[in-house]
Design a protein around this motif. Structure first.
Motif, PDB file in Angstrom:
ATOM      1  N   LEU A  17       0.848  -1.178   0.000  1.00  0.00           N
ATOM      2  CA  LEU A  17       0.000   0.000   0.000  1.00  0.00           C
ATOM      3  C   LEU A  17       0.890   1.236   0.000  1.00  0.00           C
ATOM      4  N   SER A  18       0.560   2.201  -0.848  1.00  0.00           N
ATOM      5  CA  SER A  18       1.329   3.431  -0.913  1.00  0.00           C
ATOM      6  C   SER A  18       0.838   4.397   0.158  1.00  0.00           C
ATOM      7  N   SER A  19       1.774   4.937   0.920  1.00  0.00           N
ATOM      8  CA  SER A  19       1.411   5.859   1.993  1.00  0.00           C
ATOM      9  C   SER A  19       0.867   7.160   1.421  1.00  0.00           C
ATOM     10  N   LYS A  20      -0.213   7.649   2.009  1.00  0.00           N
ATOM     11  CA  LYS A  20      -0.772   8.945   1.604  1.00  0.00           C
ATOM     12  C   LYS A  20      -0.021  10.095   2.279  1.00  0.00           C
ATOM     13  N   THR A  21       0.621   9.795   3.394  1.00  0.00           N
ATOM     14  CA  THR A  21       1.318  10.832   4.166  1.00  0.00           C
ATOM     15  C   THR A  21       2.722  11.074   3.658  1.00  0.00           C
ATOM     16  N   ILE A  23       4.959   9.997   0.330  1.00  0.00           N
ATOM     17  CA  ILE A  23       4.847   9.350  -0.982  1.00  0.00           C
ATOM     18  C   ILE A  23       5.942   8.324  -1.228  1.00  0.00           C
ATOM     19  N   SER A  24       7.066   8.421  -0.528  1.00  0.00           N
ATOM     20  CA  SER A  24       8.179   7.491  -0.747  1.00  0.00           C
ATOM     21  C   SER A  24       8.095   6.250   0.136  1.00  0.00           C
ATOM     22  N   LEU A  25       7.037   6.118   0.937  1.00  0.00           N
ATOM     23  CA  LEU A  25       6.891   4.997   1.868  1.00  0.00           C
ATOM     24  C   LEU A  25       5.800   4.041   1.391  1.00  0.00           C
ATOM     25  N   PHE A  26       6.102   2.735   1.465  1.00  0.00           N
ATOM     26  CA  PHE A  26       5.135   1.683   1.143  1.00  0.00           C
ATOM     27  C   PHE A  26       5.092   0.708   2.314  1.00  0.00           C
ATOM     28  N   HIS A  27       3.909   0.134   2.566  1.00  0.00           N
ATOM     29  CA  HIS A  27       3.806  -0.829   3.665  1.00  0.00           C
ATOM     30  C   HIS A  27       2.972  -2.030   3.239  1.00  0.00           C
ATOM     31  N   TYR A  28       3.336  -3.180   3.798  1.00  0.00           N
ATOM     32  CA  TYR A  28       2.721  -4.459   3.445  1.00  0.00           C
ATOM     33  C   TYR A  28       2.342  -5.165   4.742  1.00  0.00           C
ATOM     34  N   TRP A 259       1.396  15.868  11.146  1.00  0.00           N
ATOM     35  CA  TRP A 259       1.902  15.009  10.074  1.00  0.00           C
ATOM     36  C   TRP A 259       2.376  13.666  10.632  1.00  0.00           C
ATOM     37  N   VAL A 260       3.122  13.696  11.737  1.00  0.00           N
ATOM     38  CA  VAL A 260       3.596  12.455  12.370  1.00  0.00           C
ATOM     39  C   VAL A 260       2.394  11.621  12.835  1.00  0.00           C
ATOM     40  N   PHE A 261       1.416  12.293  13.419  1.00  0.00           N
ATOM     41  CA  PHE A 261       0.184  11.632  13.870  1.00  0.00           C
ATOM     42  C   PHE A 261      -0.494  10.919  12.704  1.00  0.00           C
ATOM     43  N   SER A 262      -0.600  11.585  11.559  1.00  0.00           N
ATOM     44  CA  SER A 262      -1.249  10.995  10.379  1.00  0.00           C
ATOM     45  C   SER A 262      -0.475   9.783   9.868  1.00  0.00           C
ATOM     46  N   LEU A 263       0.858   9.891   9.861  1.00  0.00           N
ATOM     47  CA  LEU A 263       1.687   8.787   9.380  1.00  0.00           C
ATOM     48  C   LEU A 263       1.541   7.559  10.277  1.00  0.00           C
ATOM     49  N   LEU A 264       1.620   7.747  11.592  1.00  0.00           N
ATOM     50  CA  LEU A 264       1.499   6.626  12.517  1.00  0.00           C
ATOM     51  C   LEU A 264       0.106   6.007  12.457  1.00  0.00           C
ATOM     52  N   ARG A 265      -0.919   6.837  12.333  1.00  0.00           N
ATOM     53  CA  ARG A 265      -2.287   6.315  12.251  1.00  0.00           C
ATOM     54  C   ARG A 265      -2.472   5.499  10.980  1.00  0.00           C
ATOM     55  N   GLU A 266      -1.887   5.966   9.885  1.00  0.00           N
ATOM     56  CA  GLU A 266      -1.977   5.244   8.615  1.00  0.00           C
ATOM     57  C   GLU A 266      -1.305   3.879   8.696  1.00  0.00           C
ATOM     58  N   LEU A 267      -0.220   3.787   9.450  1.00  0.00           N
ATOM     59  CA  LEU A 267       0.518   2.539   9.595  1.00  0.00           C
ATOM     60  C   LEU A 267      -0.016   1.674  10.732  1.00  0.00           C
ATOM     61  N   GLY A 268      -1.053   2.148  11.400  1.00  0.00           N
ATOM     62  CA  GLY A 268      -1.631   1.385  12.499  1.00  0.00           C
ATOM     63  C   GLY A 268      -0.782   1.378  13.750  1.00  0.00           C
ATOM     64  N   LEU A 269       0.035   2.400  13.930  1.00  0.00           N
ATOM     65  CA  LEU A 269       0.968   2.446  15.056  1.00  0.00           C
ATOM     66  C   LEU A 269       0.625   3.518  16.079  1.00  0.00           C
ATOM     67  N   HIS A 270      -0.465   4.256  15.865  1.00  0.00           N
ATOM     68  CA  HIS A 270      -0.784   5.347  16.788  1.00  0.00           C
ATOM     69  C   HIS A 270      -1.686   4.848  17.908  1.00  0.00           C
ATOM     70  N   THR A 271      -1.403   5.279  19.131  1.00  0.00           N
ATOM     71  CA  THR A 271      -2.149   4.811  20.303  1.00  0.00           C
ATOM     72  C   THR A 271      -3.504   5.492  20.456  1.00  0.00           C
ATOM     73  N   GLY A 272      -3.707   6.608  19.778  1.00  0.00           N
ATOM     74  CA  GLY A 272      -4.958   7.351  19.919  1.00  0.00           C
ATOM     75  C   GLY A 272      -4.918   8.408  20.992  1.00  0.00           C
ATOM     76  N   GLU A 273      -3.836   8.445  21.783  1.00  0.00           N
ATOM     77  CA  GLU A 273      -3.712   9.454  22.827  1.00  0.00           C
ATOM     78  C   GLU A 273      -3.368  10.810  22.208  1.00  0.00           C
ATOM     79  N   PRO A 274      -3.868  11.900  22.808  1.00  0.00           N
ATOM     80  CA  PRO A 274      -3.511  13.229  22.281  1.00  0.00           C
ATOM     81  C   PRO A 274      -2.029  13.511  22.454  1.00  0.00           C
TER      82      PRO A 274
END
Length: 325
Positions: A17-21, A23-28, A259-274
């Motif tokens: 999957l190509s990262s929306k946050t 462009i040079s990052l892909f994740h599987y 931006w960091v928040f969006s990237l981590l959320r996209e990769l499923g790595l964000h805890t959801g904490e503010p």
């Protein structure tokens, strides 16, 4: 562009999957296995928690492209990875030695600080006789700030005089190089962290530039215990008070944290904490939480109130931290 499109199309067809946050990052992802692939032109770094899956993806890549598996990353894009018991150090020691060699300062006297911040840079009537050398060295130092956040302020200040460097600017540049000589073993340390929360620190001077009286902002963003992003740059507009200058610095760090928040959320790595932002100015801290539009900020452009919206939505929390801390 044509090369990247070719690589992009193949990776997507292979299940990435190509990262929306970024462009040079892909994740599987498949089950509990995750693989991340980062592209810089034709240099690729791939990491993941499943060595079998990584080998399979490399094999599929090799059916279409000529690739070489260099194993665990030890030297990538001029950045060396030095491992130890607690994590690893990202170092550009070879690059630093090359810069010192180009400047003819391999045997220079080392200094403990990169700049004397008590002496503001002012325009000089004595132009430096080799401006090309100045520009080449300052340009090289910009790439060095990838692993040396302690150089960000000094290098950014040197970049402001690329168009017409003076003898005084050359002297300031030599001081930066002398500091590099004394800290050539420094790098960016990354290690496993028990926490995965995002927190950022911001600061600003007020009217620090003697030429146009603009302020300089700086921030540092941490993911857990690791420093992952930093910046030092002059503000776009003149601030009429210290509170306004600090408020604008908060806007810069809030945009980066978002931006960091969006990237981590996209990769499923964000805890959801503010995320938490720390500022050493009480006025700017109150301004983020108070929905009343103060008279003192009527002239502030609308985009600078971006941080206030983030606080209101619960994405960010702005707290005060003393300057001495």
């Amino acid at each position: 562009m044509a090369w990247f499109k070719r690589l992009h199309d193949f990776l997507v067809s292979a299940g990435f999957l190509s990262s929306k946050t970024d462009i040079s990052l892909f994740h599987y992802s498949t089950g509990t296995s995750r693989v991340y692939l980062l592209v810089y032109v034709d240099d690729i770094i791939m990491i993941g928690n499943d060595s079998v899956l990584i080998s399979e993806l490399l094999r599929r890549l090799s059916t279409t492209f000529k690739i070489r598996d260099l194993g665990a990353p030890s030297f990538f894009l001029g950045i060396e990875t030095v491992k130890d018991n607690t994590g690893f150090l990202l170092s550009q020691q070879r690059y630093m030695k090359d810069i010192l060699n180009r400047a003819g300062m391999t045997d220079c006297k080392p200094l403990a600080t990169p700049a004397a911040v008590t002496q503001p840079v002012t325009p000089s009537d004595q132009p430096f006789d080799n401006p090309t050398q100045y520009r080449r060295l300052v340009g090289a130092l910009q790439y060095l700030t990838i692993t040396r956040p302690d150089l960000s302020f000094s290098v950014n200040r040197q970049c402001q005089f690329m168009h017409s460097p003076s003898n005084e600017h050359w002297g300031l540049l030599k001081r930066v190089l002398q500091y590099i000589k004394g800290t050539i073993t420094y790098g960016l340390r990354l290690s496993a962290s028990a926490l995965s929360t995002i927190h950022g620190f911001s600061d600003s001077d007020w009217a620090g530039c003697p030429i146009n009286r603009k302020s300089t902002s700086g921030y540092a963003v941490f993911l857990g215990d690791n420093l992952i992003s930093w910046m030092s740059r002059k503000q776009r507009t003149v601030a009429q008070s210290l509170t306004e200058a600090e408020y604008k610095a908060l806007v810069d760090v809030s945009a980066e944290v978002t931006w960091v928040f969006s990237l981590l959320r996209e990769l499923g790595l964000h805890t959801g904490e503010p995320s938490t932002l720390w500022c050493d100015n009480l006025g700017a801290t109150y301004l983020c939480a108070n929905l009343v539009f103060h008279a003192r900020t009527k002239h502030v452009e609308i985009d600078f109130h971006f941080v206030r919206d983030k606080v209101a939505s619960g994405d960010l929390v702005v707290n005060f931290v003393s300057t001495k801390d």
